[in-house]
Design a protein around this motif. Structure first.
Motif, short mmCIF file in Angstrom:
data_model
loop_
_atom_site.label_atom_id
_atom_site.label_comp_id
_atom_site.label_asym_id
_atom_site.label_seq_id
_atom_site.Cartn_x
_atom_site.Cartn_y
_atom_site.Cartn_z
N VAL A 50 0.84 -1.20 0.00
CA VAL A 50 0.00 0.00 0.00
C VAL A 50 0.88 1.25 0.00
O VAL A 50 0.67 2.18 -0.77
CB VAL A 50 -0.95 0.00 1.22
N ILE A 51 1.89 1.24 0.87
CA ILE A 51 2.77 2.41 0.96
C ILE A 51 3.54 2.61 -0.34
O ILE A 51 3.78 3.74 -0.76
CB ILE A 51 3.72 2.25 2.17
N ALA A 52 3.89 1.51 -1.00
CA ALA A 52 4.61 1.62 -2.27
C ALA A 52 3.80 2.38 -3.32
O ALA A 52 4.34 3.02 -4.19
CB ALA A 52 4.99 0.24 -2.80
N THR A 53 2.46 2.32 -3.21
CA THR A 53 1.64 3.06 -4.18
C THR A 53 1.30 4.46 -3.66
O THR A 53 0.35 5.07 -4.11
CB THR A 53 0.30 2.35 -4.45
N ARG A 54 2.08 4.95 -2.72
CA ARG A 54 1.88 6.27 -2.14
C ARG A 54 0.69 6.33 -1.19
O ARG A 54 0.16 7.40 -0.92
CB ARG A 54 1.61 7.34 -3.21
N GLY A 55 0.22 5.17 -0.75
CA GLY A 55 -0.94 5.17 0.13
C GLY A 55 -0.54 4.85 1.55
O GLY A 55 0.63 4.81 1.90
N ILE A 56 -1.56 4.65 2.40
CA ILE A 56 -1.34 4.16 3.74
C ILE A 56 -2.67 3.55 4.18
O ILE A 56 -3.71 3.97 3.70
CB ILE A 56 -0.88 5.27 4.69
#
Lengths: 521, 368
Positions: free
Chosen positions: B70-76
């Motif tokens: 998730v973080i890799a796609t700029r999310g959290i």
């Protein structure tokens, strides 16, 4: 009025405000600058010329304290100086405005101009005095905008001028403009130049960097040419012909450009009338008025128009980057539902955005990953391209387009603009598109890479690819295109054949202006 | 570009300092309590403190894996803790309500239901983030807040206890090693293979680095972002099953409380930037182990509970700082540099460090 006449007295009476002697800058393994001399006189516009990687930015950074030279001295008003950074340089009167606007878009114009040095009252920022001071500065430059308005509301060009207002607000003796015109249209450039002249006549020394030769010749009094980190020469602009300048910059004859002309000419004869892409009534509310367009096999269709004329918007519609709300696009006669770029790519359309960094390359990925990205996306995630095929493709295209460094593992974000553009081009060429849409492929890149890319476009057309070519440089469009579509005020106003000249295009754009002015009167 | 000397490559690897931190933690434990490293083999099961760390760390690792993508796609994803509670609540209440609450069938139905609901919750998160384009931190905050409420509704505000041997296996069972460790390892290997042996990892990173450029290159940016939220929710669901199975109960209030923070920390310690883009699964694994070892250390060293969280924070800051290029440069200065490796090799490697956004973020903080 001869430039010489103006030039001579100005030079005679004044000592250089900036004098750099024997400047060398070295990075481990790289000699970025070698014993370069440079001087800047008060009240002149001095152009710094050279290809990408010639050392222009390095020289500017050595002057403003970003880099510390490994040898040489810098004198400001005759005193030896060494700055710890741009802020330090600014305190001494050297202001820099960069290509990308470095302001806070969510603050007002006045706040941006005076950020960090706001007038204070009882310790608090005095908003009224702040706006008054900003209004004064803006009026000084002949800019009539509301200092209380939010910066982001203004077009990029105005933001750029605000950045300059900020730079001169500190009573700059030296103003460095690094590629200030790359995102401006012709009217805006004229406005910028007017302000530059005002400042010059006030005695400010202006250092100007631009890739647009015409602009350099229009505005500059003198130029310093760098090549491969060395000084090639300092000349009065009036004494140096364009041809000589280009030869100095690239260090070879202009055979390559002539080659482009020849290839484009040949391709013109061979362009077929077999339509690849047919658009009928395609448009989008608030973007581009419905237009018809046909692009044939092996044909380069130029899109000409001023910034904001809708040329980019048209390209985005054809690619499905914005969804058209009317009309139809056919590829090889088959109707295409343009609901996403993915659909367009599947039908054989490729698009290189004008915003290379924002919408083009993926900076933190390697050259290899960037090159195969579009092909991999088309294949789907479950079918990875085998390592061997990947390496072959990457090696082939790095070689074919002369991408430097030729290291597949290098991060694309670290490459120069020209090489990033080549990576982007190669990414699409790997997918073997039928229609290639290039939006400003040569903006902000050096003349060597520019020539290579133009040559490539001509060759691709010759091999049968249909190309849509967008550029703010009308000479480029006229030279490369078999047909030129002229855009104005977000609609297509004309289509010219191969013999169209820059004058023809200009007249068309201007003609509509005259007519609308007549109506207004 | 990459140095050919294994030692140099190791020294410039972003995994170096997390690994050093883990080893130091383990060594400290071994010094304080010599029995720490001991492993016992009894009744076909492996026992020992190290096994405990792995077992207790399994849920954190699972959630961190989902969080990493998730973080890799700029999310959290802040809602994973709440999803843990919901998974436990659904599984336990389903098992309790079944005809035969001790049967294997009841356990599988309950767990299946729980994971299916988690997938739906992931779809919901993905819908908010990818389709409605709400900022991920806000979008997942919705479920973080509402999720525990939903879990309470399912359990009627009670702690539901179950007696189901099959269900108990997931969190407390043994197959030489605790089953939860095996599940976590299996998921880890699966994710590693699916993202690195296919092109999925590249596409995820590309979307995280530059979403618009990725869309224009023909990637299904929206689908990819959507999918990682579903995956994160399913990981949280499996973790929730482990946690409630381990205690044979569903506690809507406390199951997985603050576990989203541990997972985010694990990802960040492992060198994946919160700004998205390049991610490291191995780093995430190390991060999760560090977090769990810390927790264990705090207990085994008898550190007062009041300062437990502060102690954790100090270690986390230390690990993050160690990843900052500037701090590393200072630390590595002692070692002979010039003769050891050619300059042209050293520089690009250093430039690559500067690219590690986590490190540069820390650096910025350190500067300000």
């Amino acid at each position: 009025m001869s430039v010489d006449a103006k030039q001579a007295p100005r030079e005679a009476g004044r000592a250089a405000v900036v004098q750099m002697r024997g400047i060398s800058v070295e990075f481990p393994g790289v000699k970025a600058l070698q014993e370069v001399d440079f001087r800047l006189l008060p009240g002149e516009v001095h152009a710094l010329m050279g290809e990408n990687g010639a050392g222009k930015s390095t020289l500017i950074k050595a002057l403003t304290g970003v880099y510390t030279p490994t040898a040489g001295v810098t004198l400001l008003d005759g005193r030896e100086v060494s700055f710890s950074g741009p802020a330090d340089a600014q305190d001494s009167g050297i202001s820099t405005v960069y290509q990308e606007v470095n302001l806070c878009p969510n603050l007002t114009v006045a706040e941006n101009i005076l950020l960090g040095r706001e007038p204070r009252r009882f310790g608090a920022v005095d908003g009224r005095a702040c706006r008054a001071r900003a209004a004064e500065l803006l009026a000084d430059m002949g800019l009539h905008i509301d200092p209380g308005s939010v910066l982001a509301e203004h077009p990029i060009a105005i933001q750029q001028l605000v950045a300059i207002a900020r730079a001169v607000a500190v009573d700059a003796k030296v103003l460095i403009l690094d590629e200030p015109t790359s995102s401006l249209d012709q009217d805006e450039v004229a406005e910028l130049f007017r302000i530059m002249r005002v400042l010059r006549d006030r005695g400010v020394a202006i250092l100007f960097v631009s890739h647009f030769l015409e602009q350099v010749y229009e505005i500059s009094d003198r130029m310093t040419v760098l090549r491969n980190g060395r000084l090639v020469g300092e000349h009065l602009t009036a004494d140096l012909s364009r041809l000589d300048l280009v030869s100095l910059m690239i260090g070879r004859e202009l055979g390559a450009l002539a080659e482009v002309e020849r290839l484009a000419g040949q391709a013109g004869e061979e362009a077929s009338t077999v339509p690849v892409l047919q658009a009928t009534g395609v448009g989008r509310k608030g973007s581009v008025a419905p237009f018809d367009l046909q692009i044939n096999r092996g044909e380069v269709v130029g899109l000409a128009g001023l910034l904001g004329s809708g040329r980019t918007e048209l390209a985005r519609l054809l690619f499905g980057a914005d969804r058209p709300d009317s009309g139809q696009v056919r590829i090889d006669g088959k109707a295409l539902h343009l609901r996403s770029p993915r659909a367009a790519i599947a039908a054989g359309i490729a698009y290189c955005s004008e915003d290379r960094k924002g919408e083009g390359v993926v900076a933190d990925l390697s050259i290899r990953d960037n090159l195969i990205l579009a092909m991999q996306a088309a294949n789907g995630w479950a079918r990875p391209i085998p390592r061997k095929t990947k390496d072959q493709l990457v090696e082939k295209w790095i070689k074919a387009l002369d991408i430097r460094p030729a290291d597949p593992d290098a991060l694309v974000g670290k490459l120069s603009g020209g090489n990033q553009q080549k990576v982007l081009l190669a990414r699409w060429l790997i997918t073997k598109p039928k229609v290639l849409i290039l939006d400003e492929p040569t903006r902000g890149i050096d003349i060597g890479a520019k020539t290579q890319i133009q040559k490539l476009v001509a060759e691709l057309a010759q091999e049968g690819m249909a190309v849509v070519y967008i550029s703010a440089e009308l000479e480029e469009v006229a030279r490369l295109s078999h047909r030129v579509v002229v855009m104005k005020d977000r609609s297509k106003i004309a289509e010219l054949d191969q013999h169209a000249t820059v004058d023809d295009i200009m007249r068309l754009i201007a003609h509509v202006d005259e007519r609308s002015e007549a109506v207004a009167a | 570009m990459t140095s050919t000397r294994p030692l140099d490559r190791f020294r410039s690897s972003p995994l170096l300092w997390p690994l050093v931190a883990l080893v130091v933690l383990l060594a400290a434990n071994a010094v304080v309590r010599p029995s720490f490293l001991a492993l016992r083999f009894q009744d076909g099961h492996l026992y020992g403190s190290l096994v405990d760390i792995l077992k207790n760390g399994a849920p954190t690792l699972l959630i961190a894996l989902g969080m990493c993508l998730v973080i890799a796609t700029r999310g959290i994803d802040l809602s994973v803790g709440a999803v843990v509670a919901i998974a436990g609540a659904v599984a336990c209440s389903s098992i309790v309500g079944a005809g035969d609450p001790t049967s294997a069938k009841a356990a599988f139905v309950g767990m299946g239901l729980a994971l299916a609901l988690c997938a739906v919750l992931g779809l919901w998160n993905g819908f908010l983030v990818a389709a409605l384009r709400i900022q991920p931190i806000i979008a997942t905050l919705v479920l973080m807040t509402a999720g525990r409420g939903i879990a309470m509704l399912i359990t009627d505000g009670q702690i539901i206890t179950v007696r189901n041997p099959t269900f108990r296996t997931v969190g407390a069972g043994f197959l030489l090693l605790p089953v939860s460790i095996l599940i976590a390892v299996a998921v880890f290997v699966l994710v590693a293979i699916v993202t690195r042996k296919t092109a999925l990892g590249l596409l995820i990173e590309s979307v995280g680095i530059n979403p618009e450029a990725s869309r224009l290159a023909g990637l299904r940016s929206r689908t990819i972002r959507w999918t990682v939220y579903v995956f994160a929710a399913i990981c949280a669901g499996i973790a929730g099953l482990m946690i409630s199975s381990n205690v044979s109960a569903a506690d809507a209030n406390n199951a997985g409380l603050w576990i989203e923070m541990d997972a985010i920390l694990a990802v960040v310690i492992g060198g994946t930037s919160l700004a998205g883009g390049r991610y490291s699964l191995a780093g995430t694994l190390l991060g999760a182990l560090i977090i769990q070892t810390l927790t264990t250390t705090v207990y085994s060293m008898g550190i007062a509970p009041e300062i437990t969280l502060v102690f954790k924070a100090v270690v986390v800051i230390a690990v993050c700082l160690l990843q900052a290029p500037k701090v590393r440069a200072v630390l590595l200065r002692r070692t002979p540099r010039r003769p050891a490796r050619p300059v042209s090799d050293a520089e690009p490697a250093a430039a690559q460090h500067a690219q590690t956004p986590t490190a540069s973020m820390v650096e910025k903080v350190a500067q300000s």
